[in-house]
Write a protein that holds these residues in place. Structure first.
Motif, PDB file in Angstrom:
ATOM      1  N   MET A   1     -39.178 -15.101  49.177  1.00 29.08           N
ATOM      2  CA  MET A   1     -38.443 -13.891  49.529  1.00 29.08           C
ATOM      3  C   MET A   1     -38.053 -13.109  48.275  1.00 29.08           C
ATOM      4  N   SER A   2     -37.602 -13.821  47.213  1.00 31.14           N
ATOM      5  CA  SER A   2     -37.219 -13.145  45.970  1.00 31.14           C
ATOM      6  C   SER A   2     -38.410 -12.437  45.339  1.00 31.14           C
ATOM      7  N   ARG A   3     -39.595 -13.036  45.429  1.00 30.31           N
ATOM      8  CA  ARG A   3     -40.788 -12.376  44.873  1.00 30.31           C
ATOM      9  C   ARG A   3     -41.120 -11.119  45.650  1.00 30.31           C
ATOM     10  N   ARG A   4     -40.929 -11.154  46.975  1.00 31.59           N
ATOM     11  CA  ARG A   4     -41.190  -9.951  47.769  1.00 31.59           C
ATOM     12  C   ARG A   4     -40.243  -8.822  47.382  1.00 31.59           C
ATOM     13  N   TRP A   5     -38.966  -9.175  47.170  1.00 32.08           N
ATOM     14  CA  TRP A   5     -38.019  -8.150  46.755  1.00 32.08           C
ATOM     15  C   TRP A   5     -38.390  -7.603  45.379  1.00 32.08           C
ATOM     16  N   LEU A   6     -38.844  -8.472  44.499  1.00 33.04           N
ATOM     17  CA  LEU A   6     -39.253  -8.021  43.170  1.00 33.04           C
ATOM     18  C   LEU A   6     -40.430  -7.061  43.255  1.00 33.04           C
ATOM     19  N   TRP A   7     -41.410  -7.414  44.058  1.00 30.68           N
ATOM     20  CA  TRP A   7     -42.549  -6.513  44.237  1.00 30.68           C
ATOM     21  C   TRP A   7     -42.120  -5.192  44.883  1.00 30.68           C
ATOM     22  N   ALA A   8     -41.184  -5.259  45.823  1.00 30.60           N
ATOM     23  CA  ALA A   8     -40.709  -4.035  46.468  1.00 30.60           C
ATOM     24  C   ALA A   8     -40.011  -3.119  45.458  1.00 30.60           C
ATOM     25  N   VAL A   9     -39.172  -3.706  44.602  1.00 32.02           N
ATOM     26  CA  VAL A   9     -38.483  -2.908  43.578  1.00 32.02           C
ATOM     27  C   VAL A   9     -39.491  -2.296  42.609  1.00 32.02           C
ATOM     28  N   LEU A  10     -40.470  -3.103  42.180  1.00 33.96           N
ATOM     29  CA  LEU A  10     -41.486  -2.574  41.272  1.00 33.96           C
ATOM     30  C   LEU A  10     -42.283  -1.450  41.927  1.00 33.96           C
ATOM     31  N   ALA A  11     -42.587  -1.596  43.221  1.00 36.47           N
ATOM     32  CA  ALA A  11     -43.334  -0.548  43.924  1.00 36.47           C
ATOM     33  C   ALA A  11     -42.515   0.748  43.993  1.00 36.47           C
ATOM     34  N   VAL A  12     -41.203   0.627  44.250  1.00 35.53           N
ATOM     35  CA  VAL A  12     -40.354   1.822  44.302  1.00 35.53           C
ATOM     36  C   VAL A  12     -40.299   2.499  42.935  1.00 35.53           C
ATOM     37  N   LEU A  13     -40.100   1.701  41.879  1.00 34.19           N
ATOM     38  CA  LEU A  13     -40.044   2.274  40.534  1.00 34.19           C
ATOM     39  C   LEU A  13     -41.365   2.942  40.160  1.00 34.19           C
ATOM     40  N   ALA A  14     -42.482   2.283  40.509  1.00 36.92           N
ATOM     41  CA  ALA A  14     -43.795   2.877  40.213  1.00 36.92           C
ATOM     42  C   ALA A  14     -44.001   4.170  40.984  1.00 36.92           C
ATOM     43  N   THR A  15     -43.524   4.203  42.236  1.00 39.62           N
ATOM     44  CA  THR A  15     -43.664   5.417  43.037  1.00 39.62           C
ATOM     45  C   THR A  15     -42.864   6.564  42.441  1.00 39.62           C
ATOM     46  N   VAL A  16     -41.619   6.274  42.030  1.00 35.25           N
ATOM     47  CA  VAL A  16     -40.788   7.321  41.433  1.00 35.25           C
ATOM     48  C   VAL A  16     -41.411   7.831  40.130  1.00 35.25           C
ATOM     49  N   ALA A  17     -41.887   6.893  39.292  1.00 32.44           N
ATOM     50  CA  ALA A  17     -42.487   7.304  38.027  1.00 32.44           C
ATOM     51  C   ALA A  17     -43.772   8.096  38.241  1.00 32.44           C
ATOM     52  N   ALA A  18     -44.581   7.650  39.207  1.00 32.20           N
ATOM     53  CA  ALA A  18     -45.861   8.334  39.433  1.00 32.20           C
ATOM     54  C   ALA A  18     -45.675   9.701  40.065  1.00 32.20           C
ATOM     55  N   SER A  19     -44.600   9.889  40.810  1.00 28.16           N
ATOM     56  CA  SER A  19     -44.392  11.184  41.483  1.00 28.16           C
ATOM     57  C   SER A  19     -43.734  12.205  40.570  1.00 28.16           C
ATOM     58  N   ALA A  20     -43.362  11.805  39.348  1.00 24.78           N
ATOM     59  CA  ALA A  20     -42.636  12.715  38.459  1.00 24.78           C
ATOM     60  C   ALA A  20     -43.369  14.040  38.229  1.00 24.78           C
ATOM     61  N   PRO A  21     -44.693  14.064  37.987  1.00 27.08           N
ATOM     62  CA  PRO A  21     -45.353  15.360  37.776  1.00 27.08           C
ATOM     63  C   PRO A  21     -45.256  16.310  38.964  1.00 27.08           C
ATOM     64  N   LEU A  22     -44.995  15.794  40.173  1.00 29.14           N
ATOM     65  CA  LEU A  22     -44.920  16.654  41.352  1.00 29.14           C
ATOM     66  C   LEU A  22     -43.582  17.385  41.463  1.00 29.14           C
ATOM     67  N   TRP A  23     -42.544  16.834  40.874  1.00 29.63           N
ATOM     68  CA  TRP A  23     -41.233  17.457  41.017  1.00 29.63           C
ATOM     69  C   TRP A  23     -40.503  17.694  39.697  1.00 29.63           C
ATOM     70  N   LEU A  24     -40.995  17.090  38.622  1.00 30.10           N
ATOM     71  CA  LEU A  24     -40.307  17.216  37.346  1.00 30.10           C
ATOM     72  C   LEU A  24     -40.892  18.392  36.564  1.00 30.10           C
ATOM     73  N   SER A  25     -40.028  19.225  36.016  1.00 30.57           N
ATOM     74  CA  SER A  25     -40.475  20.356  35.189  1.00 30.57           C
ATOM     75  C   SER A  25     -40.065  20.112  33.745  1.00 30.57           C
ATOM     76  N   LEU A  26     -40.847  20.646  32.837  1.00 30.61           N
ATOM     77  CA  LEU A  26     -40.558  20.469  31.419  1.00 30.61           C
ATOM     78  C   LEU A  26     -39.392  21.365  30.997  1.00 30.61           C
ATOM     79  N   PRO A  27     -38.554  20.889  30.092  1.00 30.26           N
ATOM     80  CA  PRO A  27     -37.387  21.690  29.679  1.00 30.26           C
ATOM     81  C   PRO A  27     -37.796  22.900  28.844  1.00 30.26           C
TER      82      PRO A  27
END
Length: 602
Positions: A1-27
């Motif tokens: 169960m702990s490994r599943r939670w770890l993979w879930a957290v990593l997937a969320v972090l990867a999703t947020v990082a990968a989606s940055a070009p879609l919503w993040l603008s350069l200063p």
């Protein structure tokens, strides 16, 4: 169960990082002079005020922007004009002087790229008062132009933001190209050495074909390369069909023949139509290439989702998230080409790097699994080899032991035959002659010699764990003799433990000890009853006890050399000999270890 939670957290972090070009603008640089209003003049139209950022109305438009700004006083430091984003080519002039032509300065020419510009202002342009800035903007044929707000400030205020855009807009794209070329070489070498793994071949084609979008890099070496750019982009369209094939192979499904044919047929037909003038290049790019490049990644996402959810292919999960973002990026790029979104930057070029990373992970995973299987196979082979070597060693030892046993057996048989036919026959003749001559002394001595000889002959046939048989043979010879002398014999070896390591020599030692104990009982007793019993001692040793009802043993000095020989033989057997006096006789106890020293069982 702990490994599943770890993979879930990593997937969320990867999703947020990968989606940055879609919503993040350069200063953008603060505390600078901002120019966000201009008068725009399109070809054949009157000037009109516009706000920046501004997107011209038509594809491939050429327009003129005029802006003005005032300096309250001459600045103490060098000033720079910073344009965060423009597409594609701009000729920048200040107060009538041309400062920069970005068409000759951009790192990567091509329709998919926006550029950033940093223009130093000369001393004349830094005087206090009003200054006029003109920008002539040209856009590629299939996209609209774009001009962002402009900023005037010092190097400390502007340079970091310009360097950030150069990194993102130019160097990152070169990094993607370098990664593609590196993986292309790696997959090609893997395919050469493992041609049965067709996935490596398709991966090589994917990296090689997709580099066609960088054809603008050849602008300096090949001046006419821009005329060939539509063909390069059409050729790169084959990458989407290759991506379908890779997704199917990762799912464990053989790609159909018509899909493999599309890799060559669809781009080839489009390029042939452009070359023959059947359809203009702009029509082919907008009507065929762009829709295919936008829709095909969605099909690949569906293939990977089917493999991950239905076929339970683990590697499909590694490809699914990058494909989802790549599909969103192609939709974004398609919306730019269709005029639905403003902006010069095609995001699919950036998300191609995410796909490259996913494919590299899949390749490394397959390589790791192959190495693990290879290591497992090597370990299994080493184990089997060690087992075989141990088996061969055991068989060799058994064969050597069997050969030695056969040699000993043959030698014992030869000695037995020779002794029986030779010396035994002579002793029998001596006994017969003594009986005729009535020489009782000679007869008795000859009979003792014959019994002793038979004892030696019988011991030669004794093997390991056959001590009971040797003792039984001794009983058969002693019983008639004692009966003639009127001496009772009680014999019981049922409880004697099994003794290993028995050799003919050891068996003869045991028989000699028992025989000497019986002889002493008759000679020094004189005994009328002898009991020979076998049993186990408290430490697990084997014991042979010989009791007689003769004169009790008087200790040292009685028995002479015979008793000393018995003790010597017991020591050679690794055992002990004990002689003790009883109330009505004498007891001889021979204690032997379960395994005799130096024998086969030792």
């Amino acid at each position: 169960m702990s490994r599943r939670w770890l993979w879930a957290v990593l997937a969320v972090l990867a999703t947020v990082a990968a989606s940055a070009p879609l919503w993040l603008s350069l200063p953008v640089p603060p505390h600078t002079l901002v120019i966000d209003q201009a008068r725009y003049t399109a070809a054949g139209s009157a000037p009109a005020p516009v706000g920046l950022p501004h997107v011209p109305g038509g594809h491939g438009a050429r327009g003129h922007y005029r802006m003005a700004f005032e300096l309250a006083q001459a600045p103490a430091q060098q000033l720079y004009l910073f344009i965060p984003m423009l597409s594609y080519r701009a000729i920048i002039a200040l107060d009538g002087d041309v400062l920069l032509d970005t068409g000759t300065n951009s790192l990567i020419p091509g329709i998919t790229l926006g550029v950033s510009a940093l223009v130093p202002l000369s001393g004349r342009h830094l005087a206090a008062g009003r200054h006029v800035l003109d920008i002539l903007l040209e856009a590629p044929g299939i996209t609209r132009g774009y001009l962002s707000p402009l900023y005037v400030g010092t190097a400390q205020q502007i340079a970091p933001y310009h360097r950030l855009r150069v990194l993102v807009l130019e160097h990152t794209r070169m990094m993607v190209l370098a990664c593609q070329l590196l993986l292309a070489i790696a997959t090609l070498m893997a395919w050469i050495y493992r041609p049965q793994e067709s996935l490596y071949g398709w991966l090589f084609l994917l990296h090689w074909v997709s580099t066609a979008s960088y054809a603008g890099l050849l602008a300096d070496a090949v001046p006419g390369v821009f005329a060939w750019l539509p063909y390069a982009f059409t050729f790169s369209m084959a990458s989407v069909f290759i991506l379908h094939i890779i997704a199917l192979k990762i799912n464990g499904t053989a790609p159909p023949g018509w899909l493999r044919a599309c890799v060559v047929a669809v781009p080839g037909a489009c390029m042939l139509a452009m070359a023959l003038g059947v359809a203009p290049a702009r029509t082919v790019l907008i009507g065929v290439v762009t829709p295919v490049m936008v829709v095909s990644p969605l099909i690949t996402v569906a293939i990977s989702a089917w493999g991950a959810l239905v076929k339970k292919a683990r590697e499909a999960w590694l490809l699914l998230l990058p494909l989802c973002f790549f599909s969103l990026a192609t939709l974004h790029d398609g919306a730019i080409v269709a005029g639905r979104l403003d902006g010069p930057v095609f995001l699919s070029l950036y998300y191609r790097q995410l796909l490259i990373v996913a494919i590299a992970v899949i390749l490394m995973r397959r390589l790791g699994l192959s190495l693990m299987r290879l290591d497992g196979a090597n370990a299994h082979l080493k184990q089997r080899l060690a087992e075989r070597e141990a088996e061969l060693h055991r068989l060799h030892e058994e064969e050597r032991s069997e050969s030695a046993r056969r040699v000993r057996s043959e030698e014992r048989h030869r000695l037995t035959v020779d002794l029986h036919d030779g010396l035994s026959g002579h002793l029998a003749s001596i006994i017969a002659l003594a009986e005729r001559e009535h020489s009782s002394g000679i007869e008795r001595t000859a009979r003792e010699a014959l019994d002793d000889l038979r004892l030696v002959i019988h011991s030669l046939d004794i093997g390991d764990r056959e001590l009971m048989a040797a003792l039984s043979g001794l009983r058969e010879r002693l019983e008639p003799q004692l009966k003639r002398l009127g001496v009772g014999l009680e014999w019981s070896m049922a409880r004697l433990p099994e003794i290993s390591g028995v050799t003919p020599e050891y068996a003869l030692h045991v028989l000699r000890i028992v025989q000497e104990a019986v002889t002493n009982a008759l000679r020094h007793g004189p005994a009328s009853h002898i009991a020979v019993r076998g049993g186990a001692g408290p430490q697990g040793e084997a014991r042979i006890v010989i009791d007689n009802d003769g004169i009790p043993y008087a200790g040292a000095g009685q028995g002479g050399a015979g008793v000393q020989n018995m003790g010597r033989r017991a020591a050679l057997l690794g055992g002990t000999l004990r002689i003790e006096a009883l109330a009505g006789g004498t007891r001889v106890t021979l204690a032997l270890p379960p395994r005799l020293p130096g024998g086969p069982g030792a």
